[in-house]
Design a protein around this motif. Structure first.
Motif, mmCIF file in Angstrom:
data_model
loop_
_atom_site.group_PDB
_atom_site.id
_atom_site.type_symbol
_atom_site.label_atom_id
_atom_site.label_comp_id
_atom_site.label_asym_id
_atom_site.label_seq_id
_atom_site.Cartn_x
_atom_site.Cartn_y
_atom_site.Cartn_z
ATOM 1 N N GLU A 187 0.727 -0.963 0.082
ATOM 2 C CA GLU A 187 0.038 -0.337 -0.152
ATOM 3 C C GLU A 187 1.092 1.378 -0.329
ATOM 4 O O GLU A 187 0.321 2.439 -0.255
ATOM 5 N N THR A 188 2.252 1.131 0.315
ATOM 6 C CA THR A 188 2.850 2.839 0.734
ATOM 7 C C THR A 188 3.808 2.489 -1.299
ATOM 8 O O THR A 188 3.740 3.893 -1.908
ATOM 9 N N SER A 202 -1.464 2.868 -3.439
ATOM 10 C CA SER A 202 -2.620 3.218 -2.155
ATOM 11 C C SER A 202 -3.867 2.169 -2.415
ATOM 12 O O SER A 202 -4.192 1.549 -4.105
ATOM 13 N N HIS A 260 -6.708 -5.276 0.507
ATOM 14 C CA HIS A 260 -6.321 -4.899 1.804
ATOM 15 C C HIS A 260 -7.105 -4.622 2.986
ATOM 16 O O HIS A 260 -6.625 -3.585 3.515
ATOM 17 N N ASP A 311 -10.633 -2.303 6.063
ATOM 18 C CA ASP A 311 -9.931 -1.211 5.899
ATOM 19 C C ASP A 311 -9.514 -0.326 4.970
ATOM 20 O O ASP A 311 -10.709 1.047 4.594
ATOM 21 N N GLY A 312 -8.979 -1.438 4.211
ATOM 22 C CA GLY A 312 -8.560 -0.582 2.925
ATOM 23 C C GLY A 312 -9.005 -0.428 1.701
ATOM 24 O O GLY A 312 -9.648 0.500 1.387
ATOM 25 N N GLN A 314 -10.715 2.824 2.766
ATOM 26 C CA GLN A 314 -9.982 4.190 2.688
ATOM 27 C C GLN A 314 -10.169 4.733 1.144
ATOM 28 O O GLN A 314 -10.292 5.726 0.629
ATOM 29 N N LYS A 347 -10.794 8.833 11.100
ATOM 30 C CA LYS A 347 -9.989 8.045 10.850
ATOM 31 C C LYS A 347 -9.633 7.545 9.638
ATOM 32 O O LYS A 347 -8.887 7.435 8.932
ATOM 33 N N ASP A 348 -10.809 7.018 8.650
ATOM 34 C CA ASP A 348 -11.589 7.047 7.793
ATOM 35 C C ASP A 348 -10.532 8.201 6.605
ATOM 36 O O ASP A 348 -9.567 7.833 5.293
ATOM 37 N N ASP A 400 -6.817 8.001 6.822
ATOM 38 C CA ASP A 400 -5.695 6.672 6.470
ATOM 39 C C ASP A 400 -6.040 7.190 4.870
ATOM 40 O O ASP A 400 -4.515 6.646 4.670
ATOM 41 N N ALA A 459 -3.499 9.362 4.316
ATOM 42 C CA ALA A 459 -2.240 9.506 5.481
ATOM 43 C C ALA A 459 -0.842 10.091 3.969
ATOM 44 O O ALA A 459 -0.203 11.021 4.994
#
Length: 457
Positions: free
Chosen positions: A269-270, A273, A333, A336-337, A340, A362-363, A366, A369
């Motif tokens: 994911e880095t 994404s 992911h 959660d992924g 996002q 948080k969504d 993240d 981010a």
């Protein structure tokens, strides 16, 4: 195997006997060389095949080629790979091992939400292995004496990966020429020490896979055949070993995906994404989307057929592509992924299927981010300020006068709604912010976005 065929995972098999063999639990492996820190979408096709075996109750063995990665597989390449240093190799191995663990953990969790009555507790644990473990104490003389005597040079020369390179101006080095023998020995070792009977690989791996099945039938487990005489399968007492190749990932136009093709979609994911994974698949061509749904998701085939009928009646709604993008993003992911990706999609493209108010603080945090378009400011620096002033603070406008002109022309937006007066003051405590009262999304024009994130003091 029928499931794999229906989902386009079968390119070729070494023997039809594989269909009988998979009727009872068996160990299956596929190898991944650590040529980068992350796996990519091309690798995922083979891993999806291995995931299907895992979910059917077989023993899945992902093999990290930290030994073969130092050599480089010539299959599908016109030039030799750049040799990796020890530090780079170790970094790549660590990254890929962790990624394999995540992929199968998330894949199993995803499957539990898609396959009725799947007993996750009854599945065998994924066994991630490293081939350096059996090469570490083997020197070149022992390898040639132990393995090389059972390899036929004529057969090795006839492999497509070798022939194509011999016919090129670049040629092939002895190092790359020997790669097939190392991969063959991997299969031999896994066959005898881990009960592995099946190797999966891309269609470009056919030569390497058949080299393995050939070695298993030629080379005995014991070394009493020290004269170099080639042993038959019966003399070795070997059961059948099988190979299964999977079509390489391409679009309907024939375009390949991967590092060599220069268009890799990474599973890390880095590097790519969740939002970019989602966008990649939501843009799938109509001619690709059904095949991708079968290959990259675990949705039941009748559901896929139903979705394709709906898509065919109104292709402009991209129903199939949206479903594909959501499923693949969640598989890679996690939930959660996916959240996002949906959040970022709503912010940047105004997806009508969701609302900005559907997402938590948080969504947003993240999803953006690593995005410079998100600007964090103390609540006190924003409280009571006009939208035009805020737009300047976050870099959406160069000046208040620019904000005024945009507002009058219908080009200034707050949380996806046009604001005709730049002097309007968003209320921090009055519900004008989304993300639990911490996020304001400013858009100027069609594509220029800034996210204001309020920080507690």
């Amino acid at each position: 195997m029928e499931v794999l065929r229906e989902r386009h995972f079968v390119n070729a098999v070494t023997s039809e006997g594989i269909f009988k063999r998979v009727e009872t639990p068996v160990a299956v492996y596929c190898g991944v060389d650590p040529t980068a820190e992350s796996l990519h979408l091309g690798n995922m096709v083979t891993l999806m095949g291995l995931l299907h075996f895992h979910l059917a109750g077989h023993q899945a063995i992902p093999l990290v080629g930290n030994a073969t990665g130092m050599i480089g597989d010539p299959s599908g390449r016109s030039t030799e790979r750049v040799a990796l240093g020890q530090d780079a190799l170790a970094k790549n191995v660590a990254g890929i091992e962790a990624q394999l663990e995540r992929f199968f953990a998330r894949g199993t969790a995803y499957a539990s939400r898609r396959i009725p009555d799947l007993d996750v507790g009854a599945l065998k644990n994924i066994k991630v292995l490293h081939n350096a473990d059996w090469y570490r104490d083997m020197n070149i003389l022992s390898f040639l004496g132990h393995v090389g005597r059972y390899a036929r040079v004529g057969t090795m020369m006839a492999r497509d990966s070798v022939k194509s390179r011999l016919q090129s101006a670049y040629g092939i080095s002895f190092t790359e020429f020997s790669y097939q023998l190392l991969q063959a020995y991997d299969f031999w070792h896994l066959y005898h020490h881990h009960g592995c009977r099946i190797q999966l690989g891309g269609s470009d791996q056919w030569g390497n896979i058949t080299a393995g099945t050939d070695l298993i039938h030629r080379m005995p487990l014991s070394q009493k055949h020290s004269t170099g005489t080639i042993s038959s399968g019966d003399e070795c007492g070997a059961e059948d070993a099988f190979g299964l190749t999977i079509p390489l990932l391409t679009t309907s136009s024939g375009e390949k995906f991967g590092k060599s093709a220069g268009n890799a979609i990474w599973l890390d994911e880095t590097r790519t994404s969740p939002f970019d994974i989602y966008q990649f698949f939501v843009k799938s061509a109509d001619s690709d989307v059904e095949r991708f749904l079968k290959t990259f998701t675990l949705l039941p085939l009748p559901q896929i057929a139903k979705v394709m009928v709906e898509h065919g009646s109104a292709p402009e709604k991209f129903v199939a592509q949206r479903l594909l993008a959501q499923e693949v993003t969640e598989l890679i992911h996690g939930e959660d992924g996916l959240q996002q990706a949906l959040c970022a999609t709503q912010v940047l493209f105004g997806d009508r299927t969701t609302s900005l108010r559907d997402f938590s603080a948080k969504d947003f945090a993240d999803a953006f981010a690593l995005d410079k378009r998100m600007v964090s400011l103390p609540r006190s620096s924003v409280a009571g300020k006009q939208l035009g002033e805020i737009a300047v603070l976050v870099g959406a406008c160069k000046s208040k006068s620019e904000a005024t002109r945009l507002a009058r022309g219908g080009g200034l937006y707050w949380n996806a709604e046009p604001v005709p007066d730049s002097k309007w003051v968003p209320s921090i405590d009055g519900g004008d912010f989304v993300g639990e009262g911490t996020i304001g999304v400013i858009r100027t024009g069609k594509t220029n976005y800034r996210l204001l994130r309020l920080l507690a003091e």
